[in-house]
Design a protein around this motif. Structure first.
Motif, PDB file in Angstrom:
ATOM      1  N   TRP A   5      20.981  14.491  22.490  1.00 38.86           N
ATOM      2  CA  TRP A   5      22.557  13.912  23.055  1.00 38.86           C
ATOM      3  C   TRP A   5      23.067  12.678  21.963  1.00 38.86           C
ATOM      4  O   TRP A   5      24.426  12.835  22.597  1.00 38.86           O
ATOM      5  CB  TRP A   5      21.478  12.467  23.982  1.00 38.86           C
ATOM      6  CG  TRP A   5      20.328  13.062  25.018  1.00 38.86           C
ATOM      7  CD1 TRP A   5      18.820  13.577  25.288  1.00 38.86           C
ATOM      8  CD2 TRP A   5      20.664  14.169  25.986  1.00 38.86           C
ATOM      9  NE1 TRP A   5      19.096  14.288  26.484  1.00 38.86           N
ATOM     10  CE2 TRP A   5      19.859  14.526  26.844  1.00 38.86           C
ATOM     11  CE3 TRP A   5      22.364  14.025  27.493  1.00 38.86           C
ATOM     12  CZ2 TRP A   5      20.016  14.834  28.423  1.00 38.86           C
ATOM     13  CZ3 TRP A   5      22.224  14.380  28.181  1.00 38.86           C
ATOM     14  CH2 TRP A   5      21.273  15.017  28.892  1.00 38.86           C
ATOM     15  N   ASN A  39      24.517  20.711  26.011  1.00 39.83           N
ATOM     16  CA  ASN A  39      23.912  20.422  27.506  1.00 39.83           C
ATOM     17  C   ASN A  39      22.650  20.085  26.467  1.00 39.83           C
ATOM     18  O   ASN A  39      21.667  21.350  26.897  1.00 39.83           O
ATOM     19  CB  ASN A  39      23.714  21.475  28.609  1.00 39.83           C
ATOM     20  CG  ASN A  39      22.733  21.268  29.826  1.00 39.83           C
ATOM     21  OD1 ASN A  39      22.725  20.310  29.338  1.00 39.83           O
ATOM     22  ND2 ASN A  39      23.104  21.789  30.774  1.00 39.83           N
ATOM     23  N   THR A  47      19.470  19.828  28.185  1.00 41.81           N
ATOM     24  CA  THR A  47      18.213  20.161  29.020  1.00 41.81           C
ATOM     25  C   THR A  47      18.110  22.035  28.793  1.00 41.81           C
ATOM     26  O   THR A  47      17.665  22.140  29.934  1.00 41.81           O
ATOM     27  CB  THR A  47      19.204  19.638  30.472  1.00 41.81           C
ATOM     28  OG1 THR A  47      19.791  20.729  30.997  1.00 41.81           O
ATOM     29  CG2 THR A  47      19.199  18.393  30.212  1.00 41.81           C
TER      30      THR A  47
END
Length: 414
Positions: A275, A338, A340
């Motif tokens: 992140w 991203n 995820t």
């Protein structure tokens, strides 16, 4: 603990078998621990002879559920849902399992003896004599994860490269490697070079498993439950298990056993890194556009080009389908922003759609991975390679492109 004149113990005295044998008696239950060699026809015969004697009413073996399934059903791995494997993040463990299997096959071809023959003998004889079969070893995946978390970060890369080198090499397995297998299993012999020099590695690989198997015995065959339990283990575990059996068993073996199954979670910082990288890259784009539109689009273009090209090249190395290569090129720059979802997951999903493995791929999987080119020839193992290499390519692209963005912003600021 034991009476050397006991007629039940007399046949198991030292020297009667190819490996060491010890007997520990606890509250009316005899635990007969047979130290076996995992590459030895004699050990397999020892196991058969003991079970056929009729002296035992339970058999415990150094296997976990997954290894038991692989031994009793060699095609079990090929029957799993590949997409679920990628979705659950188990691709690395499956690849390691295949590589370990390939190493076993090489040993079998050179020694003429299938590794684990004594465990297979225990399975067959216990079933034939209708004896309870107790699986007492810790899951190999948990052991690998605890090894990974226990060793310092700088040692992990050398372990990984050493593991791949020893498992995928087509050179003849050295006699000393086969000899090491007579003291432990494939996993232990693979890491034995490091384990003797590293307490951090030796603890989860040997010491913890000695304790774990004793705790499983205390759960599944507590003192008084059976009259005589045959415990078939690698000779390298015999000393540690006997020492622990001769100590008072814990009142709650389950709690202590579950503690040995815990894999430490990643540190908060490690979980935050993806992140943080995403935030830094997006911030870099914003700074670039705030200075001038041309610089902003230059940074975006370099990010997409570097990340996409490296990821696509990685799938090319895996000989992925052209559609997979193209999809990875466009997906990697986006998935890198991203946390995820990963580029490897997208690449493997497209590869599965374009080249769905056939029945023969599953049937020949374990044989194909015994040689390096077989990993590319078989659609199952090639999809694993697509996943792993696309993931590495995207990671490399993220770092290289990230430094390029930082360099461009820093340079333009001057």
């Amino acid at each position: 603990m034991t009476d050397p004149q006991d007629p039940l113990i007399d046949p198991y005295r030292e020297g009667e078998f190819s490996g060491p044998c010890r007997v520990v008696e606890l509250n009316g239950t005899r635990y007969t621990l047979l130290g076996t060699a995992h590459v030895s026809a004699e050990s397999a015969e020892d196991v058969r002879r003991l079970i056929r004697s009729g002296d035992f009413d339970a058999v415990a073996i150094e296997l976990c559920d997954s290894r038991h399934q692989n031994l009793s059903n060699p095609d079990a791995l090929g029957q799993q849902d590949l997409f679920e494997i990628f979705r659950q993040g188990k691709a690395g463990m499956v690849a390691a399992s295949l590589a370990l299997g390939a190493f076993q096959q090489r040993l079998a071809e050179q020694s003429g003896i299938e590794p684990g023959a004594e465990m297979r003998a225990a399975l067959e004889e216990a079933g034939r004599h209708e004896l309870p079969l107790l699986l007492i070893d810790r899951d190999v995946g948990i052991t690998l994860k605890r090894i990974y978390h226990n060793v310092p970060w700088w040692q992990r890369f050398s372990l990984f490269t050493g593991l791949l080198g020893s498992l995928l090499s087509r050179e003849e397995v050295k006699p000393e490697e086969i000899e090491r297998l007579k003291e432990g299993d494939v996993l232990e012999s693979t890491f034995s070079e490091f384990a003797t020099e590293s307490e951090a590695l030796f603890t989860p690989l040997i010491t913890e498993r000695d304790r774990y198997m004793v705790l499983r015995l205390a759960e599944q065959a507590p003192p008084g439950e059976f009259r005589n339990v045959l415990v078939v283990i690698g000779a390298g575990h015999l000393k540690g298990m006997v020492e622990r059996l001769e100590q008072p068993l814990p009142a709650s073996p389950r709690a202590e056993r579950e503690a040995l199954e815990v894999t430490p979670p990643p540190s908060p910082l490690w979980r935050a890194i993806p992140w943080i990288i995403t935030a830094l890259v997006l911030t870099g784009f914003a700074i670039g556009f705030s200075r001038n539109t041309e610089l902003g689009w230059q940074l975006v273009g370099e990010w997409f080009l570097i990340n996409g090209v490296l990821s696509a090249l990685a799938t090319l190395i895996a000989l992925a389908h052209p559609v997979t290569v193209a999809a990875t090129f466009f997906a990697a720059p986006l998935t890198s922003l991203n946390p995820t979802i990963g580029a490897g997951f997208v690449a493997a999903g497209v590869e599965l759609f374009m080249r769905k493995p056939k029945v023969r791929d599953f049937a020949t999987l374990r044989h194909d991975v015994t040689e390096l080119k077989g990993w590319w020839r078989n659609r199952v193992s090639r999809t694993l390679l697509v996943f792993l290499l696309a993931t590495l390519g995207s990671a490399a692209g993220t770092w290289i492109a990230g430094f390029r963005i930082a360099g461009a912003l820093f340079g333009s600021a001057n």
